[in-house]
Design a protein around this motif. Structure first.
Motif, PDB file in Angstrom:
ATOM      1  N   LEU A  37      46.544  31.960  43.909  1.00  0.00           N
ATOM      2  CA  LEU A  37      45.800  31.682  45.139  1.00  0.00           C
ATOM      3  C   LEU A  37      44.683  32.713  45.241  1.00  0.00           C
ATOM      4  N   CYS A  38      43.464  32.237  45.432  1.00  0.00           N
ATOM      5  CA  CYS A  38      42.275  33.079  45.318  1.00  0.00           C
ATOM      6  C   CYS A  38      41.492  33.070  46.635  1.00  0.00           C
ATOM      7  N   HIS A  39      40.743  34.147  46.901  1.00  0.00           N
ATOM      8  CA  HIS A  39      39.894  34.136  48.100  1.00  0.00           C
ATOM      9  C   HIS A  39      38.904  32.975  48.059  1.00  0.00           C
ATOM     10  N   SER A  40      38.534  32.563  46.862  1.00  0.00           N
ATOM     11  CA  SER A  40      37.601  31.420  46.788  1.00  0.00           C
ATOM     12  C   SER A  40      38.248  30.147  47.315  1.00  0.00           C
ATOM     13  N   ASP A  41      39.566  30.062  47.191  1.00  0.00           N
ATOM     14  CA  ASP A  41      40.245  28.900  47.791  1.00  0.00           C
ATOM     15  C   ASP A  41      40.032  28.908  49.309  1.00  0.00           C
ATOM     16  N   GLY A  61      43.527  24.649  43.419  1.00  0.00           N
ATOM     17  CA  GLY A  61      44.217  25.443  42.397  1.00  0.00           C
ATOM     18  C   GLY A  61      43.404  25.579  41.129  1.00  0.00           C
ATOM     19  N   HIS A  62      42.711  26.764  40.970  1.00  0.00           N
ATOM     20  CA  HIS A  62      41.847  26.931  39.791  1.00  0.00           C
ATOM     21  C   HIS A  62      42.320  28.059  38.877  1.00  0.00           C
ATOM     22  N   GLU A  63      43.556  28.521  39.111  1.00  0.00           N
ATOM     23  CA  GLU A  63      44.095  29.635  38.319  1.00  0.00           C
ATOM     24  C   GLU A  63      45.493  29.208  37.860  1.00  0.00           C
ATOM     25  N   SER A 151      43.532  33.918  34.389  1.00  0.00           N
ATOM     26  CA  SER A 151      42.446  32.947  34.175  1.00  0.00           C
ATOM     27  C   SER A 151      41.321  33.091  35.194  1.00  0.00           C
ATOM     28  N   ASP A 152      41.604  33.818  36.256  1.00  0.00           N
ATOM     29  CA  ASP A 152      40.528  34.060  37.233  1.00  0.00           C
ATOM     30  C   ASP A 152      40.477  35.542  37.593  1.00  0.00           C
ATOM     31  N   ALA A 153      41.501  36.056  38.258  1.00  0.00           N
ATOM     32  CA  ALA A 153      41.496  37.487  38.624  1.00  0.00           C
ATOM     33  C   ALA A 153      41.305  38.359  37.380  1.00  0.00           C
ATOM     34  N   LEU A 155      40.216  37.360  34.219  1.00  0.00           N
ATOM     35  CA  LEU A 155      38.987  37.022  33.484  1.00  0.00           C
ATOM     36  C   LEU A 155      37.744  37.497  34.217  1.00  0.00           C
ATOM     37  N   THR A 156      37.727  37.336  35.544  1.00  0.00           N
ATOM     38  CA  THR A 156      36.558  37.770  36.319  1.00  0.00           C
ATOM     39  C   THR A 156      36.377  39.280  36.220  1.00  0.00           C
ATOM     40  N   SER A 157      37.495  40.009  36.316  1.00  0.00           N
ATOM     41  CA  SER A 157      37.425  41.479  36.201  1.00  0.00           C
ATOM     42  C   SER A 157      37.004  41.889  34.796  1.00  0.00           C
ATOM     43  N   PHE A 293      29.879  36.364  37.270  1.00  0.00           N
ATOM     44  CA  PHE A 293      30.667  35.255  37.820  1.00  0.00           C
ATOM     45  C   PHE A 293      31.700  34.784  36.818  1.00  0.00           C
ATOM     46  N   TRP A 294      32.960  34.844  37.207  1.00  0.00           N
ATOM     47  CA  TRP A 294      34.085  34.373  36.412  1.00  0.00           C
ATOM     48  C   TRP A 294      33.972  34.943  34.995  1.00  0.00           C
ATOM     49  N   GLY A 295      34.113  34.154  33.933  1.00  0.00           N
ATOM     50  CA  GLY A 295      34.041  34.714  32.580  1.00  0.00           C
ATOM     51  C   GLY A 295      33.979  33.597  31.554  1.00  0.00           C
TER      52      GLY A 295
HETATM   53  C1  FEH Z   1      35.108  29.968  41.775  1.00  0.00           C
HETATM   54  C2  FEH Z   1      34.245  28.962  42.190  1.00  0.00           C
HETATM   55  C3  FEH Z   1      33.218  29.219  43.086  1.00  0.00           C
HETATM   56  C4  FEH Z   1      33.051  30.509  43.555  1.00  0.00           C
HETATM   57  C5  FEH Z   1      33.890  31.514  43.138  1.00  0.00           C
HETATM   58  C6  FEH Z   1      34.910  31.243  42.250  1.00  0.00           C
HETATM   59  C7  FEH Z   1      35.786  32.368  41.802  1.00  0.00           C
HETATM   60  O1  FEH Z   1      37.041  32.327  42.382  1.00  0.00           O
HETATM   61  C8  FEH Z   1      35.935  32.344  40.322  1.00  0.00           C
HETATM   62  O2  FEH Z   1      36.454  33.597  39.963  1.00  0.00           O
END
Ligand code: FEH
Ligand code: ZN
Ligand code: ZN
Length: 345
Positions: A37-41, A61-63, A151-153, A155-157, A293-295
């Protein structure tokens, strides 16, 4: 199958029963074992109509990590293999996408999605359909709740650190602002892949404790004299790099206030902060700003290998998918330690 679906802008996502997808062509069906679960969600959930190019409804759900369950006739991977999804899904045809750099797809502005759970059905569900094997990275023996956040936290870092690595040799100092799901992995990635000392900044004592467990050399709460405290750790010269995982005006101003001449600032957090850039002015000479942005897909394979070697460990809080509203509320209130991971129940 059960799925957490976004059906209206500005409304919370709702559990729904949807058809289990059937893979065609080169598509792969993955049985979901964990989704971060990501802040972007939260940004997606709170978006006003027209702010994002996505078409409703879709599953969040992107991670995502799981096990390959079924293949389209042209898919050249194996049922049963455990994988993590490379989350940015670009056009698939431009030079960037062909190189596994979907995060910087040249046709991004023409797409109605950014990836799984970002305009396309994602992993807050029992299964997720993946358009191509190029979006999958094997995870071998990694547990799903360790692999999904990579895959997100992770990879982005990792991508943000990669952009600064040229400046992070021995006898350098890097500051990590914000030690949450991304920041605690950034501390570990810095320690594992650079020679830089790592100083951590957060507003919560428990985040500084996480920073210390992650290998930070020093941590401090945000206070009136934080810039002075951090500069003092460099003998007054200033720090070589700042990774800002918050991205508010306050953190951006703190960052430029502690950078030495020739210093680098990578703004990763989407706090919406503003920094006025003008010359001549008060910004450090030679100052460089990046907005990573991301990776890339190759970088995701490198992050998975780092985790597999034991060099990085994700601090997670597990929730059953049915408890997603509680996890969302905890994240919104800044009450998640490390990364929240949803597991289909
Ligand atoms: C994904 C899509 C759009 C904005 C930001 C994001 C991030 O969560 C990807 O790391
Ligand atoms: Zn994200
Ligand atoms: Zn593309």
């Amino acid at each position: 199958m059960r799925a957490l679906r976004l059906t209206a802008w500005g409304e919370p996502p709702a559990p729904a029963e949807v058809e289990r997808p059937v893979p065609r062509g080169g598509e792969i069906l993955v049985r979901v074992e964990a989704t971060g679960l990501c802040h972007s969600d939260l940004h997606v959930m709170g978006a006003v109509p027209g702010a994002l190019p996505y078409r409703l409804p879709f599953t969040l759900g992107h991670e995502v990590a799981g096990r390959i369950a079924a293949l389209g006739p042209d898919a050249d991977v194996r049922v049963g293999d455990r994988v993590v999804l490379y989350g940015p899904w670009g056009c698939g045809a431009c030079d960037r996408c062909a190189a596994g750099r979907d995060n910087y797809c040249d046709r991004r502005d023409t797409l109605t999605w950014h990836g799984a759970g970002l305009g396309r059905d994602g992993g807050m569900a029992e299964y997720v359909l993946v358009p191509s094997a190029r979006h999958l990275v094997p995870i071998d023996g990694l547990s799903a709740d360790q692999a999904a956040p990579l895959s997100d936290a992770g990879l982005t870092s990792y991508h943000a650190v990669a952009g600064l690595r040229h400046a992070l040799g021995e006898d350098t100092t890097t500051v990590v602002i914000g030690v949450g799901g991304l920041g605690h992995l950034a501390v570990q990635i810095l320690r594992a892949t650079t020679g830089s000392r790592v100083l951590a900044v957060d507003v919560r004592e428990d985040a500084l404790a996480l920073a210390e467990r992650s290998g930070a050399d020093f941590g401090t709460l945000v206070r009136a004299d934080t810039a002075r405290v951090l500069r003092a750790r460099t003998g007054g010269a200033g720090v070589d790099a700042v990774l800002d995982f918050v991205g508010t005006t306050q953190t951006l101003e703190l960052a430029v206030g502690i950078l030495r001449p020739g210093g680098e600032l990578a703004v990763v957090g989407s706090g919406g902060g503003r920094l006025t850039v003008y010359k001549p002015g008060v910004l450090p000479p030679g100052f460089r700003l990046s907005l990573p942005f991301w990776g890339t897909r190759p970088e995701l394979a490198e992050v998975v290998a780092l985790a597999g070697s034991g060099a990085i460990h994700v601090e997670t809080e597990r929730f059953p998918l049915s408890a997603a509203p509680e996890a969302i509320d905890r994240l919104r209130r800044g009450r998640v330690r490390g990364r929240a991971v949803l597991v289909p129940d």
